[in-house]
Design an enzyme around this catalytic site. Sequence first.
Site, PDB file in Angstrom:
ATOM      1  N   LYS A 168      45.895  44.672  44.509  1.00 17.29           N
ATOM      2  CA  LYS A 168      46.116  43.330  45.053  1.00 17.29           C
ATOM      3  C   LYS A 168      45.000  42.942  46.026  1.00 17.29           C
ATOM      4  CE  LYS A 168      48.560  39.572  45.999  1.00 17.29           C
ATOM      5  NZ  LYS A 168      48.254  39.177  47.347  1.00 17.29           N
ATOM      6  N   GLU A 175      39.677  36.313  44.370  1.00 17.19           N
ATOM      7  CA  GLU A 175      40.185  34.966  44.659  1.00 17.19           C
ATOM      8  C   GLU A 175      39.304  34.254  45.687  1.00 17.19           C
ATOM      9  OE1 GLU A 175      43.838  33.810  47.351  1.00 17.19           O
ATOM     10  OE2 GLU A 175      44.554  34.532  45.413  1.00 17.19           O
TER      11      GLU A 175
END
Length: 332
Positions: A168, A175
């Site tokens: 993550k 991102e």
Amino acid sequence: MHIGLVGLGKMGGNMRERMRRADLTVTGYDRNPDVSDVDSLSALVEALPSPKVVWVMVPAGDATRSTVEELAELLGEGDVVVDGGNSRWTDDLANAELLARKKIGYVDCGVSGGVWGLENGYALMYGGDAADVEKVQPAFDALKPHETDEGQFGAVHAGKVGAGHFSKMVHNGIEYAMMQAYAEGWELLEKVDLVDNVTEVFRSWRQGTVIRSWLLDLLVEALDAEPGLEGIRGYAEDSGEGRWTVEAGIEHAVATPAITAALYARFVSRQDDSPAMKAVAAMRNQFGGHAMQTVPPKGGDVEAGESGQGRPEEAGAARQAGVGTESEPSES
């Protein structure tokens, strides 16, 4: 399945609802009594059948650490704690070791989906022992996306403890870089007096192009809501994962220039008048006579470049005459 959920904020509250829609029994605890199902963490544990599974959705760091420590005293052999927050993967190793002394299992789960997860499902990256993961699997199945390719994507057992949050972390680093690229492209399109409707250009990219993505969809929605993004301050925080990704890259000698640049851009965004850029402007003026913008004094204006080194046109004349200059610098 009957699962306990600690932390019922924006993410946790929606996750409770999504699991309940999948016919799971969820007992939730939050310090806010208006949303909590029970009045204490101990009451939550008491309500669960064995083996007990408690999913923690509280802020990373001290809040998660103290919750895990309290659960270590309340749970027993064969039970499982899931950390679904944005903890650093190194914290997972410490939490797992603490719980292992009581023979309590530990699963770390990176969760992506934000406020849209209730309807769209959550992308899940989890790490831990296979036997512990199996005890949590009904919750994973309820939370992950269901409508894409019969649900074969959107969830992964990434590896051992720490693998979920490490995955993550890298996800969020990527991102950062993707958002920065879209943002820079938007600014450039807006800057030139050539493109009539930048929002429509971005909208056209949502189909058929290699850069289409959910982030692009969200940017278009933002531009529809606030044309030109008027009223939005150019200030962006970082939640931690971007920094951790850069640090992990340094530790493992993996170059992450795009992610690093995106992180640094967020740092710059927090400065109304960047001290570093002041220094850059001053150096450019010193070595090349490049114009500097100065703050006008009270009662009058100052022309750009009036910096004590002469106005830019004077510096340019000096260069043309070959007076007091070195070879022309390559930086412009």
